[in-house]
Design a protein around this motif. Sequence first.
Motif, PDB file in Angstrom:
ATOM      1  N   VAL A 181       0.830  -1.208   0.000  1.00 28.80           N
ATOM      2  CA  VAL A 181       0.000   0.000   0.000  1.00 28.80           C
ATOM      3  C   VAL A 181       0.864   1.259   0.000  1.00 28.80           C
ATOM      4  CG1 VAL A 181      -1.924  -1.179   1.112  1.00 28.80           C
ATOM      5  CG2 VAL A 181      -0.246  -0.003   2.518  1.00 28.80           C
ATOM      6  N   LEU A 182       2.024   1.201   0.634  1.00 34.19           N
ATOM      7  CA  LEU A 182       2.919   2.358   0.602  1.00 34.19           C
ATOM      8  C   LEU A 182       3.528   2.553  -0.778  1.00 34.19           C
ATOM      9  CD1 LEU A 182       4.769   2.042   4.046  1.00 34.19           C
ATOM     10  CD2 LEU A 182       3.051   3.746   3.395  1.00 34.19           C
ATOM     11  N   SER A 183       3.709   1.470  -1.516  1.00 33.94           N
ATOM     12  CA  SER A 183       4.249   1.573  -2.873  1.00 33.94           C
ATOM     13  C   SER A 183       3.223   2.109  -3.855  1.00 33.94           C
ATOM     14  CB  SER A 183       4.740   0.201  -3.349  1.00 33.94           C
ATOM     15  OG  SER A 183       5.796  -0.273  -2.557  1.00 33.94           O
ATOM     16  N   ASN A 184       1.939   1.858  -3.596  1.00 38.90           N
ATOM     17  CA  ASN A 184       0.894   2.229  -4.547  1.00 38.90           C
ATOM     18  C   ASN A 184       0.326   3.627  -4.326  1.00 38.90           C
ATOM     19  OD1 ASN A 184       1.119  -0.262  -5.770  1.00 38.90           O
ATOM     20  ND2 ASN A 184      -0.564  -1.183  -4.624  1.00 38.90           N
ATOM     21  N   GLU A 185       0.489   4.161  -3.128  1.00 37.92           N
ATOM     22  CA  GLU A 185      -0.117   5.465  -2.825  1.00 37.92           C
ATOM     23  C   GLU A 185       0.681   6.587  -3.488  1.00 37.92           C
ATOM     24  OE1 GLU A 185      -3.247   7.625  -1.234  1.00 37.92           O
ATOM     25  OE2 GLU A 185      -2.925   5.446  -1.386  1.00 37.92           O
ATOM     26  N   PRO A 186       0.021   7.490  -4.205  1.00 36.58           N
ATOM     27  CA  PRO A 186       0.740   8.594  -4.872  1.00 36.58           C
ATOM     28  C   PRO A 186       1.499   9.472  -3.885  1.00 36.58           C
ATOM     29  CG  PRO A 186      -1.483   8.378  -5.744  1.00 36.58           C
ATOM     30  CD  PRO A 186      -1.404   7.473  -4.558  1.00 36.58           C
ATOM     31  N   TRP A 187       2.531  10.102  -4.387  1.00 42.81           N
ATOM     32  CA  TRP A 187       3.405  11.009  -3.654  1.00 42.81           C
ATOM     33  C   TRP A 187       2.573  12.122  -3.019  1.00 42.81           C
ATOM     34  CZ3 TRP A 187       7.502  14.567  -6.388  1.00 42.81           C
ATOM     35  CH2 TRP A 187       8.464  14.990  -5.451  1.00 42.81           C
ATOM     36  N   GLN A 188       2.762  12.362  -1.712  1.00 40.42           N
ATOM     37  CA  GLN A 188       1.954  13.329  -0.974  1.00 40.42           C
ATOM     38  C   GLN A 188       2.691  14.618  -0.632  1.00 40.42           C
ATOM     39  OE1 GLN A 188      -1.381  12.909  -0.201  1.00 40.42           O
ATOM     40  NE2 GLN A 188      -1.197  11.131  -1.552  1.00 40.42           N
ATOM     41  N   ALA A 189       3.868  14.836  -1.216  1.00 37.08           N
ATOM     42  CA  ALA A 189       4.607  16.068  -0.934  1.00 37.08           C
ATOM     43  C   ALA A 189       3.803  17.290  -1.383  1.00 37.08           C
ATOM     44  CB  ALA A 189       5.958  16.053  -1.639  1.00 37.08           C
TER      45      ALA A 189
END
Length: 285
Positions: A181-189
């Motif tokens: 799930v951490l690999s699939n979630e889009p970048w949140q910067a």
Amino acid sequence: MTATPAPPDGNRDGQAALLLRLAGPLQSWGDRSTFNRRETRPEPTKSGVLGLLAAAAGYAREDSLGDLLPLRLGVRVDQPGTLLRDYHTVSDYRGRPLPQAGVSAKGVQRPTSPAKNTHVTTRYYLQDAVFVAAIAGPTDLLTTLDQAIRAPAFPLALGRRSCPPTQPLSLGLRTGDLKEVLSNEPWQARDRTRERYARRLGRERGLGKPAYPARIDRSATVEDAQGNDIVHDVPLSFDPHGRGFTSRRVRHHWLSIPTGFRRTDTTNSPPLDATAHDPFALLGW
């Protein structure tokens, strides 16, 4: 591939992962402290994240954490931020000398001798940092915690009460293990950080314009019973009179994640020089 929201009834084994976006002007995730110094770790601790969940769900400090302790934690560093050193002085508002750190046999603190009216303390914070925390556990429990995060019983904080989070805090439930799930979630910067990265990458590739890649590498720490590192940040109790901690095993990863740019460059871009090594490029600087 994007992260898949968990169905209302959970997945086959009743497990899911709750994603939190931990961002704010200041954060402080201490795992140790002294009377005049408050440190922060470079990423959220399990103690801090479980404390946030417990506050949202309305736990009293003396309540048992038995249902929260089995939850597993993974943290992805989307924007590392910078370290801030804050200078403090402490004094008694009544004008009395400050007490000593130690106590007498009766449990009473004596005044300092010679009298000391001001004490200097140093506190550290992370400023302008963004993390994605994934909490894995039973779907029913995580659904309840997700609802609590959206309508918390107590004010929420990023490690310390002086560090409120920005919104959105909850990104919802996902199916899959922590690393997935951490690999699939889009970048949140933040948008400014993402654009700065695109301009820098465009300069490195000699494009004369920003480059918008489809994926970027981010570091992550995932709780793993077979992990090769140990961190001492698991809270046994938040009771002020009986605080206690234990350890857990973790594993560190570099994850390739979606950037989430509205447009991505997949052609007409010269490849990066495989012999070049710039450690700060992975941090988006």
